[in-house]
Design a protein around this motif. Structure first.
Motif, PDB file in Angstrom:
ATOM      1  N   VAL A 248       0.826  -1.200   0.000  1.00 10.66           N
ATOM      2  CA  VAL A 248       0.000   0.000   0.000  1.00 10.66           C
ATOM      3  C   VAL A 248       0.866   1.258   0.000  1.00 10.66           C
ATOM      4  CG1 VAL A 248      -1.642   1.332   1.375  1.00 10.66           C
ATOM      5  CG2 VAL A 248      -1.971  -1.109   1.086  1.00 10.66           C
ATOM      6  N   TYR A 252       0.952   4.188  -2.902  1.00  8.48           N
ATOM      7  CA  TYR A 252       0.538   5.544  -2.518  1.00  8.48           C
ATOM      8  C   TYR A 252       1.659   6.568  -2.731  1.00  8.48           C
ATOM      9  CZ  TYR A 252      -1.375   9.356   0.273  1.00  8.48           C
ATOM     10  OH  TYR A 252      -1.837  10.576   0.683  1.00  8.48           O
ATOM     11  N   THR A 281      -5.775   3.357  -4.617  1.00  6.91           N
ATOM     12  CA  THR A 281      -5.316   2.961  -3.282  1.00  6.91           C
ATOM     13  C   THR A 281      -6.467   2.784  -2.296  1.00  6.91           C
ATOM     14  OG1 THR A 281      -3.215   4.104  -3.651  1.00  6.91           O
ATOM     15  CG2 THR A 281      -3.766   3.543  -1.383  1.00  6.91           C
ATOM     16  N   ASN A 285      -6.922  -0.956  -0.469  1.00  8.04           N
ATOM     17  CA  ASN A 285      -6.679  -1.148   0.966  1.00  8.04           C
ATOM     18  C   ASN A 285      -7.561  -2.220   1.597  1.00  8.04           C
ATOM     19  OD1 ASN A 285      -4.507   0.537   1.287  1.00  8.04           O
ATOM     20  ND2 ASN A 285      -5.701   2.300   1.947  1.00  8.04           N
TER      21      ASN A 285
END
Length: 313
Positions: A248, A252, A281, A285
């Motif tokens: 992640v 990002y 993103t 998640n």
């Protein structure tokens, strides 16, 4: 003394990103599906963390619940208006709406940066100092850290919004972007933007680089600790726990660095890169943190009344 005569703008036109007209129905359906799944996925994680006592009491999942709130907020700020362009055409956004969009995007975005750093620090303590972890990362401390992230993010967002909209905007009003963001809006200012660009570069650079450096430092220590674990199963579980966070963070930070940390952020690829922190993103998640996290999956089973395994009894 001669006064400059100009009319300040009352609205902006978000031009979106270039796309083939024949694909507008497909793109609308695609981003609508992404948006719905993002909201439902993050809401499910939030409810699961809040409802399950075993998760609710642990700082790691407190951070995860806050991350879900941020993801839902970022998606709400940018994606719905972006989708409207595919069906309703280009609709002007009021000046005040543009200010609010820029503020909340940078407020939530910087808070997310701080939160990723806290999550890395939490994993560092859990893996490198497992016996002292309950003392080092208490529920009270995690609450204070999250509150500090919110306050710092709010300050960052306010600073960027004030600096951007203190300048006069007298035309044209077409923002070559799909939401009101600093580089695209500053190009329309009727004044010198050198100071704004410098402050934006330094401010966002400090947030992004410092957070990324702290995360990298944490994971260097984590990897060293994992390699000292004697059992292969123990190493696998530790890598699995941290792998989601690393994935992640990479998705990002790389687009954010591409957009904001270049001397002249005026590339046709900026819009495509901005889709990652605004739409992709937040969508990924929930998938990453549920599909790769056994504890969250077991909590979902308990909440939905599924059959219990031996490990849960």
């Amino acid at each position: 003394m001669e006064r400059v005569n100009y009319t300040l703008l009352t609205e902006f036109i978000l031009m979106g990103i270039p796309y083939p007209l024949r694909l507008k129905t497909f793109l609308f359906t695609f981003f609508l599906l992404i948006y719905i799944l993002t909201q439902l996925g993050n809401l499910l994680i939030l409810i699961t963390v809040w409802a399950d006592p075993q998760l609710h009491a642990r700082p790691m999942y407190t951070f995860l619940g806050v991350l879900s709130i941020i993801d839902m907020g970022i998606s709400c700020i940018t994606v719905p208006r972006f989708m409207m362009n595919f069906i309703l055409g280009i609709i002007p956004i009021p000046f005040s709406g543009c200010v609010a969009q820029l503020y909340f995007y940078h407020f939530l975005g910087s808070t997310q940066c701080f939160l990723y750093t806290l999550m890395a620090y939490d994993r560092y303590l859990a893996i490198c100092w497992p016996l002292n972890y309950p003392v080092l990362m208490t529920a009270k401390l995690s609450t204070l850290l999250v509150a500090g992230a919110w306050v710092a993010g709010s300050f960052h967002g306010a600073l960027q919004a004030i600096l951007t909209f203190r300048l006069p905007y007298c035309g044209p009003n077409q923002v070559d972007y799909f939401f009101c963001d600093i580089p695209a809006v500053l190009r329309l200012a009727c004044a010198d933007t050198t100071v704004n660009e410098l402050v934006t570069f330094v401010d966002i650079g400090v947030v992004v680089v410092s957070c990324f450096f702290l995360i990298l430092l944490s994971y260097i220590q984590i990897i060293r600790a994992i390699l000292r674990i004697r059992t292969a199963d123990g190493r696998r579980r530790a890598f699995s726990t941290c792998g989601a966070h690393v994935t992640v963070v990479t998705v990002y930070y790389v687009p954010c660095a591409f957009i904001y940390l270049r001397p002249e952020a005026n590339s046709p690829l900026d819009g495509a890169a901005a889709l990652f922190p605004t739409a992709i993103t937040p969508f990924l998640n929930p998938l990453i943190y549920t599909l790769r996290n056994q504890e969250v999956k077991m909590a979902l089973k308990r909440m939905l009344g599924g059959p219990r395994t031996k490990s849960e009894i």
